[in-house]
Design an enzyme around this catalytic site. Sequence first.
Site, short mmCIF file in Angstrom:
data_model
loop_
_atom_site.label_atom_id
_atom_site.label_comp_id
_atom_site.label_asym_id
_atom_site.label_seq_id
_atom_site.Cartn_x
_atom_site.Cartn_y
_atom_site.Cartn_z
N SER A 1 0.85 -1.19 0.00
CA SER A 1 0.00 0.00 0.00
C SER A 1 0.88 1.23 0.00
CB SER A 1 -0.93 -0.02 1.23
OG SER A 1 -1.76 1.13 1.21
N LEU A 2 1.73 1.31 -1.01
CA LEU A 2 2.65 2.45 -1.05
C LEU A 2 2.86 2.90 -2.48
CD1 LEU A 2 5.91 1.55 -1.87
CD2 LEU A 2 5.41 0.10 0.08
N TYR B 1 -4.91 2.64 -9.23
CA TYR B 1 -5.82 3.75 -9.48
C TYR B 1 -6.17 3.79 -10.96
CZ TYR B 1 -7.68 8.52 -9.27
OH TYR B 1 -8.49 9.62 -9.35
N TYR C 1 -2.84 13.55 -12.42
CA TYR C 1 -2.13 12.40 -11.84
C TYR C 1 -0.89 12.16 -12.69
CZ TYR C 1 -1.91 7.95 -9.22
OH TYR C 1 -1.55 6.91 -8.39
N SER D 1 -6.02 10.66 1.83
CA SER D 1 -4.85 10.20 2.58
C SER D 1 -3.75 11.25 2.51
CB SER D 1 -4.32 8.91 1.96
OG SER D 1 -3.86 9.19 0.65
P1 NAI Z 1 -0.64 6.85 2.31
O1 NAI Z 1 0.12 8.13 2.40
O2 NAI Z 1 -1.39 6.41 3.51
O3 NAI Z 1 0.28 5.64 1.88
C1 NAI Z 1 1.42 5.74 1.08
C2 NAI Z 1 2.57 5.19 1.92
O4 NAI Z 1 3.71 4.95 1.09
C3 NAI Z 1 3.02 6.14 3.01
O5 NAI Z 1 2.92 5.47 4.26
C4 NAI Z 1 4.48 6.41 2.66
O6 NAI Z 1 5.27 6.56 3.81
C5 NAI Z 1 4.84 5.15 1.90
N1 NAI Z 1 6.02 5.22 1.05
C6 NAI Z 1 6.33 6.15 0.11
N2 NAI Z 1 7.52 5.85 -0.45
C7 NAI Z 1 7.96 4.71 0.14
C8 NAI Z 1 9.13 3.92 -0.01
N3 NAI Z 1 10.09 4.24 -0.88
N4 NAI Z 1 9.26 2.81 0.76
C9 NAI Z 1 8.31 2.48 1.65
N5 NAI Z 1 7.18 3.19 1.83
C10 NAI Z 1 7.03 4.30 1.08
O7 NAI Z 1 -1.61 7.05 1.06
P2 NAI Z 1 -2.67 6.09 0.34
O8 NAI Z 1 -3.39 7.01 -0.57
O9 NAI Z 1 -3.43 5.30 1.31
O10 NAI Z 1 -1.77 5.14 -0.56
C11 NAI Z 1 -1.74 3.73 -0.47
C12 NAI Z 1 -1.90 3.14 -1.86
O11 NAI Z 1 -3.22 3.40 -2.32
C13 NAI Z 1 -0.95 3.71 -2.90
O12 NAI Z 1 -0.50 2.69 -3.76
C14 NAI Z 1 -1.85 4.67 -3.66
O13 NAI Z 1 -1.39 4.92 -4.97
C15 NAI Z 1 -3.13 3.86 -3.65
N6 NAI Z 1 -4.36 4.60 -4.03
C16 NAI Z 1 -4.74 5.71 -3.34
C17 NAI Z 1 -5.88 6.41 -3.71
C18 NAI Z 1 -6.31 7.64 -2.95
O14 NAI Z 1 -7.19 8.35 -3.41
N7 NAI Z 1 -5.77 7.90 -1.77
C19 NAI Z 1 -6.71 5.97 -4.85
C20 NAI Z 1 -6.25 4.76 -5.47
C21 NAI Z 1 -5.10 4.12 -5.09
#
Ligand code: NAI
Length: 286
Positions: A120-121, A172, A182, A222
Amino acid sequence: RGKRAFIAGVADDNGYGWAIAKSLAAAGAEIIVGTWVPALNIFESSLRRGKFDESRVLPDGSLMEITKVYPMDAVYDSPDDVPEDVKSNKRYAGSSKWTVKELVESVKQDFGSIDILVHSLANGPEVTKPLLETSRNGYLAAISASSYSFVSLLKEFVSIMNPGGASISLTYIASERIIPGYGGGMSSAKAALESDTRVLAFEAGRKHKIRVNTISAGPLRSRAAKAIGFIDMMIDYSLANAPLQKELSAEEVGNAAAFLASPLASAITGAVVYVDNGLNAMGVGV
Ligand code: NAI
């Protein structure tokens, strides 16, 4: 024995990773997480100080326990890959064994095996730039952090995943439809992640009896999404246009992930599952 889940990409209680951890915990899984090194201190101290206690509450009233928090940086596979400036960076120097291979080795030593891997990153340093203005480095960084990070994690974890196990990532719809804003190669990174979901489902399925699926999630406010800058517009757009006119909750994505990771989904692999109030099915805005 209950299942053990490793969730990569939890650094606060607002994102999809946290919600997935909760749904898996509610279903009886043991939770271990991987937290990006620069975010580790604040996450661990907030956890310790009880800042997340309200959001740790499970449906039965108990609090989600996180058995262990591992530092990780998913853009590095082994110490040889880490550039000097990162190695000497204060935040990185304060932790150890956070490259993918070292992380999986630590999990193996501590727990022996896992059943569920959640990715989830994502990270795209140039996400706010249109693709047409994205640098090669920015594009490759987006792919490295958001796509190859999954290949790398699965590659290393698969050897300690129990047969019948499952992995899930988050994608996404910008991978397949135009979502202006995006940028930075993030749309490309999600397209790669979805394609890799199919190929890895074949390879990990044949070799290890592991399922590989990805959830195409609707918009959530988020930390990562707020950094992109258009999240409120996306939420409003979904409210106005999706078949289900309600704001998507992270819990709904968490529950779908728990289903996909469970034996209830034992014949589902290589799939992109939409959890977006149906927005993907619309052909025009209304
Ligand atoms: P979030 O900010 O809670 O999660 C992203 C996480 O990735 C963070 O905890 C960050 O510290 C971590 N991260 C970034 N670079 C990293 C690295 N090099 N190594 C380890 N960790 C790293 O945000 P969210 O939105 O919950 O993201 C989780 C997933 O959901 C992502 O893949 C995002 O693309 C996907 N997503 C999010 C949507 C949204 O609207 N928030 C929609 C569709 C997909």
